[in-house]
Design an enzyme around this catalytic site. Structure first.
Site, PDB file in Angstrom:
ATOM      1  CB  CYS A   1       6.471  40.699  21.672  1.00 56.66           C
ATOM      2  SG  CYS A   1       5.693  39.269  22.456  1.00 56.66           S
TER       3      CYS A   1
ATOM      4  CB  CYS B   1      10.801  42.252  26.250  1.00 55.45           C
ATOM      5  SG  CYS B   1       9.060  42.610  26.527  1.00 55.45           S
TER       6      CYS B   1
ATOM      7  CB  CYS C   1       6.427  38.435  30.164  1.00 50.33           C
ATOM      8  SG  CYS C   1       5.989  37.288  28.839  1.00 50.33           S
TER       9      CYS C   1
ATOM     10  CB  CYS D   1      12.655  37.319  25.700  1.00 48.73           C
ATOM     11  SG  CYS D   1      11.263  36.412  24.966  1.00 48.73           S
TER      12      CYS D   1
ATOM     13  CD  GLU E   1      -4.589  52.410  12.912  1.00 46.50           C
ATOM     14  OE1 GLU E   1      -4.721  51.171  12.767  1.00 46.50           O
ATOM     15  OE2 GLU E   1      -3.645  52.915  13.538  1.00 46.50           O
TER      16      GLU E   1
END
Length: 529
Positions: free
Chosen positions: A252, A262, A268, A259, A95
């Site tokens: 995205c 997705c 959305c 889209c 991370e």
């Protein structure tokens, strides 16, 4: 007259008093309105309030993730490592490396870090900062490596080698771990049910819930964390958070979002707005219902709040589509700096060594090695560069150098997150010199050792420019110093041509054998010489 004047003055004073009262009341109203706007609750339109929708959202996203996720080394460790301490440490390292750095860049660094250098927090704590900086070289944002090292030493010395076991502990006890990093480590490594909001997740949630206000503002930040904590899957929190990040990174995206691919398209708001707008435009082009349609995108599903602090503050841009979300403030232009840099080299036997200095332990590129450098004032004339170089070298060496000792190499541009840096590079060769005792640490390294040292990408760019300019200069010097080399080659070529001509010329170019003539062949020296 005196009475008239006094009456007029009294009238003016009354008018002025009324005006001041009105102004003060307007100010109070304005402050009250502002306070009410700041404390007002955002519309429910921007949140998830329906449990069946939340359940469907989780299901659609996780199903897509299981089928499309990338196989990444830190994900493998998180899934397979039984030791919770090693697992938490491994996710922590990943991370920190992934902050502001692309996945493709991190993979090799992560594998080398975990497999070859420091697979446990105890081994990292035992390393030196110099070793960590050397390993981190090229990843950028070097303070991240330093904080990892500080955190490892704290875990070993203060926590008996045990990584924190909850999100709150990660946030409180580990330097360099913020709200997102703690949430990511806690959910992925420890199974804590908490959201994790990074740049990718911000973009996804702003589009899914049509949040168009400044995404860096406190109101939007708190709203996004509220949403993330609401929708995170309680059984697979780590996978859910990674799925959100994966969706933002691959589908995205900031530009040209996919889209049609997705998995949460039906949830959305931004996609729904685009669809409605396209339908309106289509009907308008067909001249149907022209009088009933207006030019706005608003419909019954839009935010109904009068002054919502999460909605778009600017007009809808039809060309942008879902990319209307999120809106970000204009980035502050990076600070422009010019730095005078000198490559100092000396010969030691067959090896060439270069002088390096160590930067301070805090600030930009803390603890990294660099070439002798000096930040220039913005209005400094180029004519003063020579004097500054002499002064700078006097700081490092007990050698007096004239301005004619320095050779201009060129300029190198390197962009930091907040600085547009231009290195103005010179070089100088020194022979016998003694190093001064000084606060700033220095060392001499060969080219091979320099490449493996804890140096920045900017320094590597400078050395690359120097190597290329040295090659060009050496060729030019050879040409200038040895003018006979070229003429000798030309004379040898002419001599060979004469020998060939004396033998009748090159056979493969002769056409005489392919033609018959009535006269015997004669020698034509004039054509062959």
């Amino acid at each position: 007259m005196s009475r008239l004047r006094s009456a007029m003055q009294r009238g003016k004073s009354v008018v002025l008093e009324k005006t001041e009262v009105m102004k003060s009341s307007n100010k109070k109203k304005t402050k009250a309105a502002i306070k009410e706007e700041e404390t007002s609750e955002p519309s429910s339109y921007h949140f998830f309030n329906d449990l069946p929708e939340i359940s469907a959202y989780r299901s659609h996203l996780l199903q897509w993730y299981d089928q499309n996720k990338r196989e990444l080394p830190w994900r493998t460790v998180a899934m397979t490592e039984p030791d919770v301490n090693i697992r938490t440490y491994a996710v922590w390292v990943s991370e920190i490396m992934l902050q502001q750095t692309q996945v493709a860049t991190v993979i090799d660094y992560y594998n080398k870090w975990m497999q070859e250098r420091w697979p446990t927090v105890e081994q990292l704590a035992a390393a030196t900062l110099e070793e960590v900086n050397q390993m981190w070289a090229g990843l950028g944002y070097y303070s991240r490596g330093r904080r990892l090292h500080e955190g490892a030493k704290k875990v070993v010395s203060d926590l008996n080698g045990q990584m924190p076991r909850c999100t709150e502990g990660l946030l409180k006890l580990l330097p360099g771990v913020g709200r997102y990093t703690a949430g990511a480590i806690g959910s992925i490594a420890l199974g804590q049910v908490t959201g994790a909001v990074d740049g990718n997740v911000i973009r996804v949630l702003c589009r899914v819930r049509a949040i168009g206000a400044d995404s860096t503002g406190p109101a939007v930040t708190e709203a996004l964390w509220k949403i993330a904590n609401t929708i995170v899957d309680t059984e697979r929190p780590g996978d859910f958070n990674q799925a959100m990040m994966e969706l933002g990174a691959r589908v995205c995206t900031p530009k040209s979002p996919l889209c049609s691919q997705c998995p949460i398209q039906t949830h959305c708001h931004a996609f729904r707005k685009v669809s409605i707008k396209q339908e309106q435009d289509s009907k308008r082009l067909q001249s149907k219902l022209a009088s009933k349609l207006n030019t706005s995108v608003l419909d019954i599903e839009d935010c109904s709040a009068g002054s919502c602090n999460l909605c778009l503050s600017e007009d809808w841009d039809s060309q942008q589509g879902v990319q209307n979300y999120p809106r970000k403030p204009l980035k502050k232009a990076p600070r422009v700096e010019k730095t005078l840099t000198c490559i100092v080299q000396r010969q030691r036997g067959l090896e060439t060594e270069y002088l390096l200095t160590q930067r301070p332990s805090k600030g930009l590129l803390a603890g990294m090695w660099e070439l002798p450098s000096m930040v220039l004032e913005s209005d400094l004339s180029e004519n003063k560069h020579g004097d500054l170089l002499c002064t700078m070298m006097q700081r490092f060496l007990e050698t007096s150098l004239g301005t004619d000792s320095f050779q201009f190499v060129g300029e190198v541009v390197h962009i930091f997150s907040h600085i547009h840096q231009t290195y103005i590079v010179f070089s100088v060769c020194v022979s016998d010199c003694s190093e001064k005792e000084q606060e700033q640490k220095t060392c001499w390294l060969t080219k091979c050792a320099l490449q493996g040292a804890a140096v920045s990408t900017g320094l590597k760019k400078i050395m690359k420019l120097y190597d290329s300019s040295s090659t060009v200069n050496s060729v030019d010097i050879k040409r200038k110093l040895s003018p006979g080399v070229g003429t000798e080659k030309q004379s040898n070529k002419k001599r060979k041509l004469k020998i060939v001509a004396a033998n009748g010329g090159p056979k493969q170019l002769s056409l005489s054998k392919f033609f018959s003539t009535s006269k015997p062949a004669t020698k034509t020296k004039s054509k062959n010489t």
